[in-house]
Write a protein that holds these residues in place. Structure first.
Motif, PDB file in Angstrom:
ATOM      1  N   HIS A 131      -0.699  -2.909 -36.024  1.00 41.93           N
ATOM      2  CA  HIS A 131      -0.887  -1.499 -36.657  1.00 41.93           C
ATOM      3  C   HIS A 131       0.298  -1.469 -37.791  1.00 41.93           C
ATOM      4  CE1 HIS A 131      -3.085   0.144 -33.506  1.00 41.93           C
ATOM      5  NE2 HIS A 131      -2.376  -0.189 -32.679  1.00 41.93           N
ATOM      6  N   ARG A 134       2.627   1.207 -37.625  1.00 40.91           N
ATOM      7  CA  ARG A 134       3.934   1.523 -36.925  1.00 40.91           C
ATOM      8  C   ARG A 134       4.565   0.346 -36.729  1.00 40.91           C
ATOM      9  NH1 ARG A 134      -0.071   2.505 -31.555  1.00 40.91           N
ATOM     10  NH2 ARG A 134       2.211   2.459 -30.477  1.00 40.91           N
ATOM     11  N   HIS A 136       8.288   0.836 -37.573  1.00 40.43           N
ATOM     12  CA  HIS A 136       9.370   1.395 -36.971  1.00 40.43           C
ATOM     13  C   HIS A 136       9.245   1.796 -35.441  1.00 40.43           C
ATOM     14  CE1 HIS A 136      11.462   1.531 -40.751  1.00 40.43           C
ATOM     15  NE2 HIS A 136       9.958   1.642 -41.332  1.00 40.43           N
ATOM     16  N   PRO A 137       9.362   0.801 -34.633  1.00 39.63           N
ATOM     17  CA  PRO A 137       9.252   0.878 -32.997  1.00 39.63           C
ATOM     18  C   PRO A 137      10.047   2.010 -32.452  1.00 39.63           C
ATOM     19  CG  PRO A 137      10.315  -1.035 -33.323  1.00 39.63           C
ATOM     20  CD  PRO A 137      10.144  -0.667 -34.736  1.00 39.63           C
ATOM     21  N   LYS A 138       9.808   2.947 -31.794  1.00 40.16           N
ATOM     22  CA  LYS A 138      10.466   3.808 -30.834  1.00 40.16           C
ATOM     23  C   LYS A 138      10.406   3.197 -29.374  1.00 40.16           C
ATOM     24  CE  LYS A 138      11.659   6.535 -34.011  1.00 40.16           C
ATOM     25  NZ  LYS A 138      12.984   6.447 -34.780  1.00 40.16           N
ATOM     26  N   GLU A 139       9.794   2.706 -29.051  1.00 39.35           N
ATOM     27  CA  GLU A 139      10.019   2.030 -27.885  1.00 39.35           C
ATOM     28  C   GLU A 139       9.541   0.362 -27.884  1.00 39.35           C
ATOM     29  OE1 GLU A 139       8.753   3.249 -23.409  1.00 39.35           O
ATOM     30  OE2 GLU A 139       7.075   1.679 -24.097  1.00 39.35           O
ATOM     31  N   ARG A 236       1.824   3.372 -24.667  1.00 36.58           N
ATOM     32  CA  ARG A 236       1.715   3.518 -26.122  1.00 36.58           C
ATOM     33  C   ARG A 236       3.025   2.941 -26.809  1.00 36.58           C
ATOM     34  NH1 ARG A 236      -2.145   7.499 -27.802  1.00 36.58           N
ATOM     35  NH2 ARG A 236      -3.024   8.525 -26.149  1.00 36.58           N
ATOM     36  N   SER A 237       3.384   1.731 -26.483  1.00 38.80           N
ATOM     37  CA  SER A 237       4.611   1.060 -26.767  1.00 38.80           C
ATOM     38  C   SER A 237       4.273   0.690 -28.388  1.00 38.80           C
ATOM     39  CB  SER A 237       4.854  -0.229 -25.880  1.00 38.80           C
ATOM     40  OG  SER A 237       4.928   0.158 -24.770  1.00 38.80           O
ATOM     41  N   ASP A 238       5.391   0.336 -29.111  1.00 43.27           N
ATOM     42  CA  ASP A 238       5.135   0.025 -30.645  1.00 43.27           C
ATOM     43  C   ASP A 238       5.295  -1.280 -30.805  1.00 43.27           C
ATOM     44  OD1 ASP A 238       5.034   3.032 -31.318  1.00 43.27           O
ATOM     45  OD2 ASP A 238       7.084   3.057 -30.643  1.00 43.27           O
ATOM     46  N   LEU A 239       5.990  -1.944 -30.018  1.00 49.15           N
ATOM     47  CA  LEU A 239       6.221  -3.440 -30.215  1.00 49.15           C
ATOM     48  C   LEU A 239       6.409  -4.093 -28.985  1.00 49.15           C
ATOM     49  CD1 LEU A 239       7.053  -5.850 -32.363  1.00 49.15           C
ATOM     50  CD2 LEU A 239       9.369  -5.039 -32.092  1.00 49.15           C
ATOM     51  N   CYS A 268      -0.392  -3.495 -29.508  1.00 47.95           N
ATOM     52  CA  CYS A 268       0.575  -3.024 -30.621  1.00 47.95           C
ATOM     53  C   CYS A 268       1.104  -4.385 -31.433  1.00 47.95           C
ATOM     54  CB  CYS A 268       1.724  -2.105 -29.925  1.00 47.95           C
ATOM     55  SG  CYS A 268       2.394  -3.163 -28.544  1.00 47.95           S
ATOM     56  N   ASN A 269       1.958  -4.141 -32.208  1.00 50.14           N
ATOM     57  CA  ASN A 269       2.574  -5.481 -32.861  1.00 50.14           C
ATOM     58  C   ASN A 269       3.235  -6.054 -31.830  1.00 50.14           C
ATOM     59  OD1 ASN A 269       1.638  -4.157 -35.155  1.00 50.14           O
ATOM     60  ND2 ASN A 269       3.475  -3.724 -35.995  1.00 50.14           N
TER      61      ASN A 269
END
Length: 280
Positions: A131, A134, A136-139, A236-239, A268-269
């Motif tokens: 992605h 996305r 700038h991961p928040k989780e 829905r993890s970002d990384l 996700c990434n």
């Protein structure tokens, strides 16, 4: 731990995203950043100019945020040239992005990404970008095995990225069910799992705690690779950050492993970290 970080930048957008992870980690760790672009002999000049422009843009952005940054441009075989820079410059960590065709091959077989991961004497972070929006991961999702190597470095890498993005960390472990005589295999309850956390995972958690990194813990039973991708998608993890040794990267060419499955199916990434510092 990381004082000099190098990011390989080519004309592809995913390499610029990978370099941005490197830039943020350099900022959190107080490291110097090198943006390296190497033109293969058959690369058209206009594509090399795109790569150099991306490197210069990233260096300027890094300098604006107080990070010491430098561009390095060369021509030749990328893996060989980057290897020379790493050895001569004392680089601690290299970031490199996978390409779309890399994922379609058996864990980078014959690709520059694989050559870097198994040949460099330093740590290597291989980045698969899923992605673009996305980054700038928040989780940050961190799968952990019962037995871990290079625990201080892996915890440090995770903590620095969490600090860079002010992100929380979700620690995930796949366990084997308990075998009971009359009930067959029974999954561990959360309370049972807390009491049976392996020593290596406990040490990893302790090192995160020392650095003030907020984290949650979770576990499930089942196939490791599939469980990781499903859990990351549900949350829905970002990384995702996964560890891999040189040995496991090489063996995956013949047998496959959970890292390879997550590489192909990650929602996700993904960063696959091959640690470079010896355990102390």
């Amino acid at each position: 731990m990381y004082k000099k970080i190098l990011a390989a930048v080519n004309e592809q957008v995913n390499s610029e995203v990978s370099a941005r992870y490197a830039m943020h980690l350099a900022g959190a760790a107080g490291a110097r950043l090198y943006l390296c672009s190497v033109a293969e002999p058959d690369l058209p000049d206009n594509r090399f100019e795109l790569a150099k422009a991306a490197a210069r843009r990233l260096a300027l952005r890094a300098q604006e945020t107080g990070i010491e940054a430098e561009c390095l441009f060369s021509k030749g075989d990328p893996a060989r040239k980057i290897g020379e820079i790493v050895r001569m410059g004392g680089i601690d960590l290299v970031f490199a992005a996978t390409r779309r065709e890399d994922v379609q091959k058996r864990f980078y077989a014959g690709t520059t990404a694989r050559k870097l991961s198994v040949s460099l004497p330093c740590a290597v972070a291989l980045v698969r970008v899923v992605h673009l929006g996305r980054i700038h991961p928040k989780e940050i999702f961190v799968p952990l095995k019962a037995r871990l190597t290079h625990i201080p470095e892996r915890a440090y890498f995770t903590a620095m990225l969490a600090r860079a993005f002010d992100a929380s960390v979700y620690l995930f472990h796949t366990t084997k069910p308990i075998k009971k005589f009359f009930h067959g295999e029974v999954p561990l309850t959360p309370v049972e799992w807390e009491k049976k956390i392996p020593a290596d995972i406990s040490l990893f958690i302790n090192l995160l705690d020392r650095r003030g990194v907020a984290h949650e813990k979770g576990h499930t039973t089942g196939a490791e690779g599939r469980s990781i991708t499903i859990e990351a998608a549900v949350r829905r993890s970002d990384l995702i950050i996964m560890g891999a040794s040189t040995r496991s990267l090489v063996s995956s060419l013949f047998r496959g492993n959970p890292v390879e499955r997550v590489l192909r199916e990650t929602p996700c990434n993904l960063i696959i970290l091959k640690p470079g510092h010896e355990d102390t």
